[in-house]
Design an enzyme around this catalytic site. Structure first.
Site, PDB file in Angstrom:
ATOM      1  N   ASN A 181       6.907  -1.383   4.154  1.00 50.23           N
ATOM      2  CA  ASN A 181       7.228  -0.324   3.184  1.00 50.23           C
ATOM      3  C   ASN A 181       8.399  -0.675   2.275  1.00 50.23           C
ATOM      4  OD1 ASN A 181       5.221   1.220   4.323  1.00 50.23           O
ATOM      5  ND2 ASN A 181       6.598   2.251   5.741  1.00 50.23           N
ATOM      6  N   HIS A 182       8.241  -0.460   0.992  1.00 50.60           N
ATOM      7  CA  HIS A 182       9.334  -0.492   0.016  1.00 50.60           C
ATOM      8  C   HIS A 182       9.600   0.947  -0.409  1.00 50.60           C
ATOM      9  CE1 HIS A 182       8.861  -4.940  -1.403  1.00 50.60           C
ATOM     10  NE2 HIS A 182       8.465  -4.804  -0.157  1.00 50.60           N
ATOM     11  N   LEU A 183      10.692   1.143  -1.154  1.00 49.85           N
ATOM     12  CA  LEU A 183      10.963   2.489  -1.683  1.00 49.85           C
ATOM     13  C   LEU A 183       9.896   2.834  -2.723  1.00 49.85           C
ATOM     14  CD1 LEU A 183      14.806   2.129  -2.312  1.00 49.85           C
ATOM     15  CD2 LEU A 183      13.708   3.388  -0.440  1.00 49.85           C
ATOM     16  N   THR A 225      10.825  -0.731  -7.058  1.00 47.46           N
ATOM     17  CA  THR A 225      10.480  -1.000  -5.659  1.00 47.46           C
ATOM     18  C   THR A 225      11.021  -2.354  -5.210  1.00 47.46           C
ATOM     19  OG1 THR A 225       8.381  -1.918  -6.409  1.00 47.46           O
ATOM     20  CG2 THR A 225       8.362   0.382  -5.694  1.00 47.46           C
TER      21      THR A 225
END
Ligand SMILES: CC(C)(COP(=O)(O)OP(=O)(O)OC[C@H]1O[C@@H](n2cnc3c(N)ncnc32)[C@H](O)[C@@H]1OP(=O)(O)O)[C@@H](O)C(=O)NCCC(=O)NCCS
Length: 206
Positions: free
Chosen positions: A82-84, A90
């Protein structure tokens, strides 16, 4: 009464591409129940490789129940992927250090929790299941499905994003099966009921 031994690595004679999965797992953050098997076109070592983005520093778990059937190329995408998604970018600046090191101060990558697969779940070829998902007991995941939402027990899902194809049984039967939890019965009970379990008449179960 005799049943196959769940601690056998390769339960089929002269065939090392199907294993009782728990016996080949090395990662303590992966838990697998008895008799769940994994079949791979090349080598069963591919299973852990296909648990992707599963980093010790995240500590999330993949938990799979008993008597599941997992086909070749099934992938589990864990939280380390997961990235932001709610930031302007991102891009993970912080991991590259220098004056970018503080980019994540006060922020954290999204964590969606453990990935949990129930009991007696059949996961078809090349399906992908995302972090944080719970797949209910008795569910079926179709070939090539991408599972992004929890799957209710005894439900067949397919497609990308995976949608319900149908329930396997009436609500009444599903309720009875979930109360029975046959996979938790002692192995002699299971052995004496394998024909009934392979049928669809509840009254045949002893
Ligand atoms: C999901 C599955 C069990 C459904 O089998 P089935 O009950 O015989 O289903 P049908 O072929 O009658 O199809 C029922 C519906 O599901 C859809 N469907 C079937 N397989 C699908 C898939 N992989 N992805 C998306 N939709 C699928 C069909 O298009 C059909 O849709 P409709 O009702 O709108 O016409 C089967 O298609 C499947 O994917 N099996 C997994 C096989 C596998 O990977 N085995 C690995 C070795 S063990």
């Amino acid at each position: 009464m005799s049943a196959p031994n769940p601690t056998t690595k390769f339960p089929l004679a002269n065939y090392d591409r199907l294993c009782f999965l728990k016996n080949i797992i090395t990662n303590p953050n992966i838990e697998v129940g008895d008799y769940t098997y994994y079949d791979d076109f090349e080598t069963v070592e591919n299973f852990e490789k296909n648990v992707r983005y599963h980093f010790d520093f995240v500590g999330d778990k993949l938990i799979i129940g008993k008597f599941c059937m997992i086909a070749s190329d099934v992938k589990f995408i864990m939280n380390g992927a997961n990235h932001l998604t709610d930031a302007f970018s991102t891009f993970p600046f912080a991991i590259f250090g220098e004056d970018w090191a503080g980019a994540m101060e006060g922020r954290a990558y999204p964590r969606k929790g453990n990935l949990i697969v129930g009991n007696d779940v059949w996961i078809g070829y090349n399906a992908t299941i995302m972090a944080g998902i719970t797949v209910g007991d008795g569910a079926i995941i179709a070939t090539n499905a991408t599972v992004v939402k929890d799957v209710a027990p005894y439900t067949i899902v397919g497609g990308n994003p995976a949608r319900e194809i149908r329930k396997r049984f009436s609500d009444d039967t599903i309720e009875k099966l979930l109360a029975l939890k046959w996979w938790d019965r002692d192995i002699d009970w299971i052995t004496s009921n394998v024909q009934a379990l392979t049928g669809r008449n509840f009254d045949d179960l002893t």
